[in-house]
Design an enzyme around this catalytic site. Sequence first.
Site, PDB file in Angstrom:
ATOM      1  N   HIS A   1       0.838  -1.199   0.000  1.00  0.00           N
ATOM      2  CA  HIS A   1       0.000   0.000   0.000  1.00  0.00           C
ATOM      3  C   HIS A   1       0.876   1.254   0.000  1.00  0.00           C
ATOM      4  O   HIS A   1       0.749   2.125  -0.870  1.00  0.00           O
ATOM      5  CB  HIS A   1      -0.917  -0.039   1.230  1.00  0.00           C
ATOM      6  CG  HIS A   1      -1.850   1.122   1.340  1.00  0.00           C
ATOM      7  ND1 HIS A   1      -3.169   1.049   0.961  1.00  0.00           N
ATOM      8  CD2 HIS A   1      -1.666   2.389   1.775  1.00  0.00           C
ATOM      9  CE1 HIS A   1      -3.751   2.216   1.156  1.00  0.00           C
ATOM     10  NE2 HIS A   1      -2.863   3.062   1.656  1.00  0.00           N
ATOM     11  N   GLU A   2       1.794   1.318   0.949  1.00  0.00           N
ATOM     12  CA  GLU A   2       2.651   2.509   1.042  1.00  0.00           C
ATOM     13  C   GLU A   2       3.571   2.618  -0.183  1.00  0.00           C
ATOM     14  O   GLU A   2       3.913   3.708  -0.613  1.00  0.00           O
ATOM     15  CB  GLU A   2       3.466   2.498   2.336  1.00  0.00           C
ATOM     16  CG  GLU A   2       2.635   2.514   3.625  1.00  0.00           C
ATOM     17  CD  GLU A   2       1.563   3.603   3.686  1.00  0.00           C
ATOM     18  OE1 GLU A   2       1.765   4.688   3.097  1.00  0.00           O
ATOM     19  OE2 GLU A   2       0.506   3.358   4.323  1.00  0.00           O
TER      20      GLU A   2
ATOM     21  N   HIS B   1       1.766   4.512  -2.775  1.00  0.00           N
ATOM     22  CA  HIS B   1       1.866   5.958  -2.504  1.00  0.00           C
ATOM     23  C   HIS B   1       3.269   6.456  -2.877  1.00  0.00           C
ATOM     24  O   HIS B   1       3.434   7.504  -3.499  1.00  0.00           O
ATOM     25  CB  HIS B   1       1.644   6.230  -1.009  1.00  0.00           C
ATOM     26  CG  HIS B   1       0.209   6.186  -0.563  1.00  0.00           C
ATOM     27  ND1 HIS B   1      -0.784   6.935  -1.139  1.00  0.00           N
ATOM     28  CD2 HIS B   1      -0.396   5.498   0.449  1.00  0.00           C
ATOM     29  CE1 HIS B   1      -1.941   6.698  -0.515  1.00  0.00           C
ATOM     30  NE2 HIS B   1      -1.732   5.829   0.442  1.00  0.00           N
TER      31      HIS B   1
ATOM     32  N   GLU C   1      -4.716   7.705  -3.102  1.00  0.00           N
ATOM     33  CA  GLU C   1      -5.194   6.428  -2.559  1.00  0.00           C
ATOM     34  C   GLU C   1      -5.434   5.409  -3.674  1.00  0.00           C
ATOM     35  O   GLU C   1      -5.297   4.208  -3.455  1.00  0.00           O
ATOM     36  CB  GLU C   1      -6.464   6.679  -1.737  1.00  0.00           C
ATOM     37  CG  GLU C   1      -6.873   5.538  -0.844  1.00  0.00           C
ATOM     38  CD  GLU C   1      -5.917   5.247   0.310  1.00  0.00           C
ATOM     39  OE1 GLU C   1      -4.954   6.009   0.527  1.00  0.00           O
ATOM     40  OE2 GLU C   1      -6.120   4.229   0.988  1.00  0.00           O
TER      41      GLU C   1
HETATM   42 ZN    ZN Z   1      -3.236   5.165   1.822  1.00  0.00          ZN
END
Ligand code: ZN
Length: 514
Positions: free
Chosen positions: A278-279, A282, A308
């Site tokens: 997830h990170e 980003h 996101e």
């Molecule tokens: Zn996030």
Amino acid sequence: MTTLAAAPARSHPAVDEAIGLAREASTLGSTASILGWDQETMMPPGGLEHRARQLAQLARLAHGMSTDPRLGDALARAAEAVQALPETHPDRVNVRELRRDHDKATKLPARLVEELASTASVAQHEWAEARKASDFARFRPWLEKIVRLNREKADCFGWDRAGGERWDALADSFEPGCTARYVEGVFVPLRARLQPMLDAITAAKRRPDGSFNDHAMDIDGQERFARFVSGALGFDFARGRLDRSTHPFCGGSHCNDVRMTSRYSERCLLDGLGSTMHETGHGMYEQGLDPAWIGTPMGEAVSLSIHESQSRLWENQVGRSLPFCRWARSQMPEHFGGAADRFTAEQVYEAANVVEPGFIRVDADEATYNMHVMVRFELERAMISRDLDVKDLPGEWNRLYKDYLGLTVPDDRRGCLQDVHWSGGMIGYFPTYTLGTLYAAQFFETAREAIPGLDEGFAKGEFRQLLGWLNGGIHRHGRRWLSADLCVQVTGKPLSADPFIRHLEAKLGPMYGI
Ligand code: ZN
């Protein structure tokens, strides 16, 4: 490899002047961001008190720079100078977006900015204590104050009194152009399609094998593995870092210095791997921004929902797919010896996709996650419009959890006190999680059409084509378009829940036999 490029030549001195002034504010802000990262990862506890002073001073200085009347003057002259340029020309985009930022910053009186900041810092502390004790009464006066200040903030920004509401003005800071009516138009039909799917899953006879979610793996090995996967996806460790923190986040100062954090749990490799992916999503968005435009809107992310979408795409569309799980499983012996030997790739895949309604948003699976967001949107919208009195929040929260997820919330710690956002003064933020989830599914469907053999490639550890596609279609454009327009640019269509529903059905249908 470090990417450095000279800023393109600009046409008018007023544009140069505006960009120069804006870059000073942005450079200071990026310094504060590194201090914030340091506070969460490296700083000894003794540093806390003085760090708060350092950050407050930097915030004050940066606010002064971004509201500088010289910037306003330069922007007025620059606006005339770029008028003849195409709307998506970088100069015109920068002038338009700097104007938007400057207007927002100057509309708030310094007194309100300071009161919001000081209230949020005490409220966060009070919230943390209240959450520990599951004691809403302790947090209630602070939330009341935050709601009152946010209503005042919305009035300073201004909102459409004919058809809009105060919440719109607050959401605009996280998601430019977003309104409650728009969000409602996305959420109501989404819920109507998710609810029957969840009912079918609850009643299903076939259950996926979740045993890999309860299998101890060496924590240091997990961190090395997460780092290896992050690099394989395309995160450039020469321009970024991955460290540990209590709450995973992605920060840093600019595209060539991105700081991500993750956390690992002994009994569930997929927890730490999922949060790292997830990170990484980003982080790769940040690294993909155009270095020529550092410190200007052309070198910044569009919005929180688009940010996101990048994290969710790598975490869910890629990380929770069978081809990815095949590849990840094949890499495990090198990092863990025989520790995962008794699990097949299919078991890893099933464990990554167990659906289970729960109380806690951050632990939620892909199918139930959006229900948590919808509840928060309904509640914060009602608090800001005064349809809901803060004192009635716990009861209303619990009622909605029963309604949306069929759960009886046992206490406020696992109910309305679980999230940090409201205590930090952030109202209008939550819907960006679900909008991002929907954008991720829509972007990924388009990527699949554009890149032949995309999924098969994941099984062989090939991820660079997908990253290149996201980079060219989304990252490099900075704030050229608002989220909704970017979506049309990339996918040819406005945002729809259909791709997300198709994504869930294709996966959960066979897994639950529904
Ligand atoms: Zn996030």
